[in-house]
Design a protein around this motif. Sequence first.
Motif, short mmCIF file in Angstrom:
data_model
loop_
_atom_site.label_atom_id
_atom_site.label_comp_id
_atom_site.label_asym_id
_atom_site.label_seq_id
_atom_site.Cartn_x
_atom_site.Cartn_y
_atom_site.Cartn_z
N ALA A 139 54.23 54.81 38.70
CA ALA A 139 53.14 53.84 38.85
C ALA A 139 52.80 53.67 40.33
O ALA A 139 53.70 53.61 41.17
CB ALA A 139 53.53 52.49 38.24
N ARG A 140 51.51 53.63 40.63
CA ARG A 140 51.02 53.32 41.97
C ARG A 140 50.16 52.07 41.86
O ARG A 140 49.14 52.07 41.18
CB ARG A 140 50.16 54.46 42.51
N ILE A 141 50.58 51.00 42.50
CA ILE A 141 49.88 49.71 42.42
C ILE A 141 49.28 49.41 43.79
O ILE A 141 50.00 49.06 44.72
CB ILE A 141 50.84 48.58 41.99
N LEU A 142 47.96 49.57 43.92
CA LEU A 142 47.28 49.37 45.20
C LEU A 142 46.15 48.36 45.02
O LEU A 142 45.67 48.13 43.90
CB LEU A 142 46.71 50.70 45.71
N VAL A 143 45.71 47.77 46.12
CA VAL A 143 44.63 46.79 46.10
C VAL A 143 43.58 47.21 47.13
O VAL A 143 43.91 47.55 48.27
CB VAL A 143 45.14 45.37 46.41
N SER A 144 42.31 47.20 46.72
CA SER A 144 41.22 47.59 47.61
C SER A 144 40.91 46.47 48.60
O SER A 144 41.37 45.33 48.45
CB SER A 144 39.97 47.92 46.80
N SER A 145 40.09 46.81 49.59
CA SER A 145 39.71 45.81 50.60
C SER A 145 38.84 44.71 50.00
O SER A 145 38.69 43.64 50.60
CB SER A 145 38.97 46.51 51.75
N THR A 146 38.28 44.95 48.82
CA THR A 146 37.44 43.94 48.16
C THR A 146 38.19 43.19 47.08
O THR A 146 37.58 42.51 46.25
CB THR A 146 36.19 44.61 47.55
N GLY A 147 39.52 43.36 47.04
CA GLY A 147 40.32 42.62 46.08
C GLY A 147 40.39 43.24 44.69
O GLY A 147 40.73 42.56 43.72
N LYS A 148 40.09 44.52 44.60
CA LYS A 148 40.16 45.21 43.31
C LYS A 148 41.52 45.92 43.20
O LYS A 148 42.04 46.51 44.17
CB LYS A 148 39.05 46.26 43.19
N ALA A 149 42.07 45.89 42.00
CA ALA A 149 43.28 46.66 41.72
C ALA A 149 42.90 48.13 41.58
O ALA A 149 41.92 48.47 40.92
CB ALA A 149 43.95 46.17 40.44
#
Length: 877
Positions: free
Chosen positions: A717-727
């Motif tokens: 699993a890769r759990i990342l968050v974008s600069s706009t708050g998106k998973a």
Amino acid sequence: MPAVVPRSGVSPEARRSLRQLLGDVDRSLTVAFREGEDASALARRRSEIVDRIVVHAWGACLGDMAAGALFAVGGFGRGMLFPASDVDLLALVAETSPALHRALESFFGCLWDIGLKPGHAVRTVEQCRELAASDASVFTSLLDARRLAGWPILAESLRGILDDPALWPPRQYLAARLAERDARHARYDDTAQNLEPNLKDGPGGLRTLDALRWLGRRLADAPDFDDMVAEGLLEPVEATKLARAEETLRRYRYALHVEAGRAEERLLFDYQRGLAKQLGFEDEHAKNLGVEQFMQGYYRAATQIERSGTQLVERFEEMLDPATEALPVGTDYVRHGSRISLRNPQLFVRRPASLVEIFIARLDEPGITGFTAETMRRIQHAVSLHGESLADDPQVLCAFLALLRRGAPAVEALWRMNRHGLLAAILPAFGKVVGRMQYDLFHVYTVDEHTLRVLRNVARFADPAARRDFPIACEIWPHVEKPELMLLAALFHDIAKGRGGDHSMLGEEDARAFCARLGLPQDDIDLVAWLVRQHLLMSTTAQRQDITDPDVVHRFGATVGDWEHLDHLYLLTIADIIGTSPKLWNAWKDRLLADLYTSTRFALRSDLTPPAHAGMRLRETRERALGMLVAEHVAADDIASVWAEFPDLSFLRHRPEQIAWQTAAILRARGATPLVEVHPFSVRGSTELFIYTPDRDGLFATVTAMLDRLRFSVVEARILVSSTGKALDTFLLLESESQAPASLQRAEELRSRMLRALDQPAGQGPPKRSLSRHLRHFQMTPRIEFVDAGERTQLALVCTDRPGLLAAVAQALAEAEVRVHDARIATFGERVEDFFQLTDRSNAPLSPQRREILRECLLRHIGFENPRNSLNADANA
């Protein structure tokens, strides 16, 4: 013929008395067994008592019946009844009538009422003949028939069926019995070395001994092993070994019936520990448990029976196929048809090396399928005579090395040498692991069986037909200059199991000593020893670390050192995994190991220069992904707008293909969320799930709960968050049952169900599932460790697998108010080793207080009712 005059039967009071008698007898026999009395004698005593009860009931229900006779068949016919065995009966009748049927119904009903379990058949003599003529199993059952009561002349009629030369002549009967054996063994993976063996019907079980006696009776008029000794089919020492092995299995079977309270023939995990204790086996140390010693007793007995049985069958075949003209094979051997034998009967005694050389001759001579019976006997004698002195005989070792240098063909010879006990004589350490089990769900075979399967897997890499399944391994194999080193590493990699200590280190010492006795050059000795010491390195690196990280590949490559070590380690790793359990190998592990292999080859080709700077790797991934998207006519400005949201870790931890796929999906969605995309067959032979949605706490728990409901296993699993708050969450999946990627239909089901789950304000928790019967017996105290990892905290969780475990862990993480940023999921049999990169909800590393809260949540959610006790146990681990 006199008419049937049925009696009034057995009265209710008499039935109660007989039931009480049978219960008293069984209880007294159980007490006697637990006090150490012989199992065979007790089984015979029970048969004698049941004889009297059955004959009494027959007389009471049928009187002096002149129209039929009662026969004991099966184990009862052989005079052996274990505590919960069926009482097999054949009622042979001259004619049928309503009165006879009523009397027989009363008789069999009475047996059920008093607590016996009659397996019965009612047939006329003609019906018996017809069935026996068409079915070898029916014919065989009549061989054990023993008259208990009734008309004696019907026993003569039965004898006439068995003595009819037209019914199942020897060659036809042998072929039928071997076909039945092969079909029966196929149900047990053709090995006695299973975790939960069937001691009656499995290979090397009691049924094998019965079959040998049936063959002896039909083919040589030798119904028991003493008769076979007299006929020259068995040596006295062979008959003694068979008798000892049979006594072991009878003792285990008697104990199993007592422990289970029913006619259980499988040594299930449910009973193994109890049986070991009941029979006096005690733990020696953590790596030689009493239950492992108990099971080793079974495996060694079964191996002896299987080995002797195979040789005896070959002697039967030779007896039916008399020797042809002797043709020379080299200077020391001759062939008789398809069998090879000695020119000088004393050769094995005078020159022990010929014990190995004859196996080489068998390999080299076309059309040879076996040894003559006399040759097999002389191999047995010579191995017994020379014993472990073979391990130090320079000529024997020279011959053994010559065999190993044959490469893949040598493996079959090693299997045959093991069957004759020769391999254990040359490698005494191997003899110590014969029948050595490991009490877990990861290793489904005994150590010796596993080792031989690993050797066979290595040999497969030389077969061009295996290229489809093992393309890299088959490409490597022709470039292995010294295949004997590969075979030696396979022989020694687990040879120190059960001694205590690190088996890899102990095995390395054994390998060095044996290779030195073989006279190998120091470089070759070092390679074999290194492979034994490091045989787990590649699998643990691939499954427990992030092999997309160049630093990981660099460290692994530095340990491996060169292409030669890498090639050998890759071959050994694959052969080892497949030989451990058929269920362990799947497309995911195949691709995972292939990726680590190719990445390491590249690193070694570059002389192990330090990994490229993160910025360079980021630029390379962006450039390659951009090229893929532009080739699909995606506008550069659109790509840039999406990538403006992506954190740098997206480009560092994903392949260009994944970045391109995710970018295209986001653009197609035109801002709509939640976005769920599923690639059925993506990275490393897995199914890829991509989720793009406004991030929220508990999202990981929602996703894993749904995956659990749909029966998918998460392997990464890769759990990342974008600069706009998106998973920007990526999960690599396999079907839980088949460990295969999803079909198109399942992929669409996953996408639609996951969309619905994400649309809900709070996801459903995972379903409650009970542990499987197997897993209940392998519970371990969870080990929970926290390690500082820069801006994050790494959680290492080692515990027992169970259905829904990852979903339960995710619930614990959510309850402890912890965020997941990365996950590595690895399962080894019943053992799970999971690693998570975590922060608190402020994206800071976990404080000591937060770690303690998470620890207690984990222990509660993964099934421990007393977290504090488990915590203490973990602290002492």
